[in-house]
Design a protein around this motif. Sequence first.
Motif, mmCIF file in Angstrom:
data_model
loop_
_atom_site.group_PDB
_atom_site.id
_atom_site.type_symbol
_atom_site.label_atom_id
_atom_site.label_comp_id
_atom_site.label_asym_id
_atom_site.label_seq_id
_atom_site.Cartn_x
_atom_site.Cartn_y
_atom_site.Cartn_z
ATOM 1 N N PHE A 181 9.482 -56.291 58.848
ATOM 2 C CA PHE A 181 9.288 -57.742 58.768
ATOM 3 C C PHE A 181 8.149 -58.104 57.809
ATOM 4 O O PHE A 181 8.321 -58.964 56.933
ATOM 5 C CB PHE A 181 9.060 -58.328 60.168
ATOM 6 N N PRO A 182 6.969 -57.492 57.933
ATOM 7 C CA PRO A 182 5.904 -57.807 56.979
ATOM 8 C C PRO A 182 6.299 -57.498 55.536
ATOM 9 O O PRO A 182 5.980 -58.260 54.610
ATOM 10 C CB PRO A 182 4.742 -56.912 57.432
ATOM 11 N N GLY A 202 8.456 -60.223 54.242
ATOM 12 C CA GLY A 202 7.883 -61.562 54.289
ATOM 13 C C GLY A 202 8.344 -62.384 55.476
ATOM 14 O O GLY A 202 8.231 -63.614 55.474
ATOM 15 N N PHE A 203 8.856 -61.713 56.514
ATOM 16 C CA PHE A 203 9.297 -62.418 57.720
ATOM 17 C C PHE A 203 8.173 -62.435 58.752
ATOM 18 O O PHE A 203 7.307 -61.555 58.766
ATOM 19 C CB PHE A 203 10.532 -61.743 58.334
ATOM 20 N N ASP A 204 8.221 -63.417 59.630
ATOM 21 C CA ASP A 204 7.213 -63.555 60.683
ATOM 22 C C ASP A 204 7.413 -62.464 61.734
ATOM 23 O O ASP A 204 8.437 -62.451 62.426
ATOM 24 C CB ASP A 204 7.332 -64.939 61.323
ATOM 25 N N PRO A 205 6.466 -61.540 61.905
ATOM 26 C CA PRO A 205 6.626 -60.474 62.907
ATOM 27 C C PRO A 205 6.812 -61.009 64.327
ATOM 28 O O PRO A 205 7.386 -60.306 65.178
ATOM 29 C CB PRO A 205 5.329 -59.672 62.783
ATOM 30 N N ALA A 206 6.357 -62.245 64.587
ATOM 31 C CA ALA A 206 6.511 -62.815 65.925
ATOM 32 C C ALA A 206 7.977 -63.036 66.270
ATOM 33 O O ALA A 206 8.331 -63.149 67.452
ATOM 34 C CB ALA A 206 5.744 -64.134 66.025
ATOM 35 N N GLU A 207 8.841 -63.097 65.259
ATOM 36 C CA GLU A 207 10.269 -63.322 65.488
ATOM 37 C C GLU A 207 11.032 -62.015 65.679
ATOM 38 O O GLU A 207 12.220 -62.006 65.985
ATOM 39 C CB GLU A 207 10.866 -64.101 64.311
ATOM 40 N N ARG A 224 8.682 -54.983 63.658
ATOM 41 C CA ARG A 224 7.457 -55.793 63.754
ATOM 42 C C ARG A 224 6.346 -55.291 62.826
ATOM 43 O O ARG A 224 5.668 -56.082 62.161
ATOM 44 C CB ARG A 224 6.969 -55.802 65.203
#
Length: 424
Positions: free
Chosen positions: A311-312, A315-320, A307
């Motif tokens: 993920f950041p 470039g992925f959504d940390p919420a996922e 998270r």
Amino acid sequence: MRLITALLATAALAGCATTDAPPALTLDEIAEAYVKATLEIGTHEEGYVDAYHGPAEWREAAEASPRDKAALKAEVGRLRAALGDIAPEDPLLIARRDALDAQLRAASARLEMMEGRAFSFDEEARLLYGATPAPRDLSSFDAAIARLDALVPGDGPVAARVTDYVDRFVIPDDNVGEAILAATAACKAATIPHIAMPEGEAYELELVRDKVWGGYNWYQGGSQSLIQVNLDSDVTPDEAIILGCHEGYPGHHLFNSLLEQELADKRGWVEYSVYPLYSPQSLIAEGSADYGRRLAFDDAATLALYRDTLFPLAGFDPAEAERYHAVTSAMGGVEEVQQLVSRAYLDGDMTRAEAVRALMDYYLQNEAQAERKVAFAEANRAYVINYALGEQMVEQWIEARVAEGMTHWEALELMLTTPVVLGE
């Protein structure tokens, strides 16, 4: 009188024979002969010697005039016989002797394979690594597949849905290097409070392609490693942590560094200056590297690393991250599939196409990944048991030490710094 003379002559000859007999070899002498033989075996098979950091002149001599495979097999037999005559009382020396004997057993079997002998998967696993996976039907993984079915809802076969979901989190090539460095740094930070690092230890990272493996540690000696990561293996955040811990800390880099520092250098046990890949040492190396990842990161720490960092960075959504962690954790329930499919394929019980399909359906790989797993089996055969089965055996060994009063980290450090035989 003639009888007495004859008896005296016979006794004299016997005395000469006894006097001229070569002295029994010491453990140190056997160890040196083992290293030299291993280097010579390596001239007959590329990749047999995974690492060497002993005297350069030994390697030069081995490459200049190696014995043929028959002579080397005889030498291995001679050394095993000499080990059989050694009965130390010190438990540490007993462990050293037994570990060296297991390495020599594997060398003998590998030489036979080089000469064309074909073993069954289980017999090869036993002779080279000292362990064989228990029989298990692929249908026994249906419960693990069902858990993933609930985690990744949608239409179509669950295996396809899971692979489609995980493929959404393949880190872009331009970000893989940074992700591996960040994950490896986190693995090291989790290990340092428990295991002291050798002074000056370090590694370099290199990104490569067109390999049958996802990552590889090339130990250079002097607590230095080259870690290669295969971009074709679709590196995800989960894989980044696995690679960081497995190839780095407390995995291969730290393991090899500690063996060199504690056994080769401090004790002068030269057998630990060479690492033949197809040997029981790999059962410990791969098993402890996989176990070390779980020890370094519990669920909370893994989720936080996804998270807050990986993920950041990708470039992925940390919420996922939480759902992703739940899915990849559940995929751990099918880890044994690769060794079982490899056994069936190599023993002729599956075609290549059937093996690829089984890895897609039960190991939850996309087609390209499944093809690489089959190629790995073709190149390395029974070596695959060192991962899932090796991890199970390492865990059993460590839990036995924990039952005696050690912490898990203390038990792992003991395994990484003393001679251990996990299998037969």
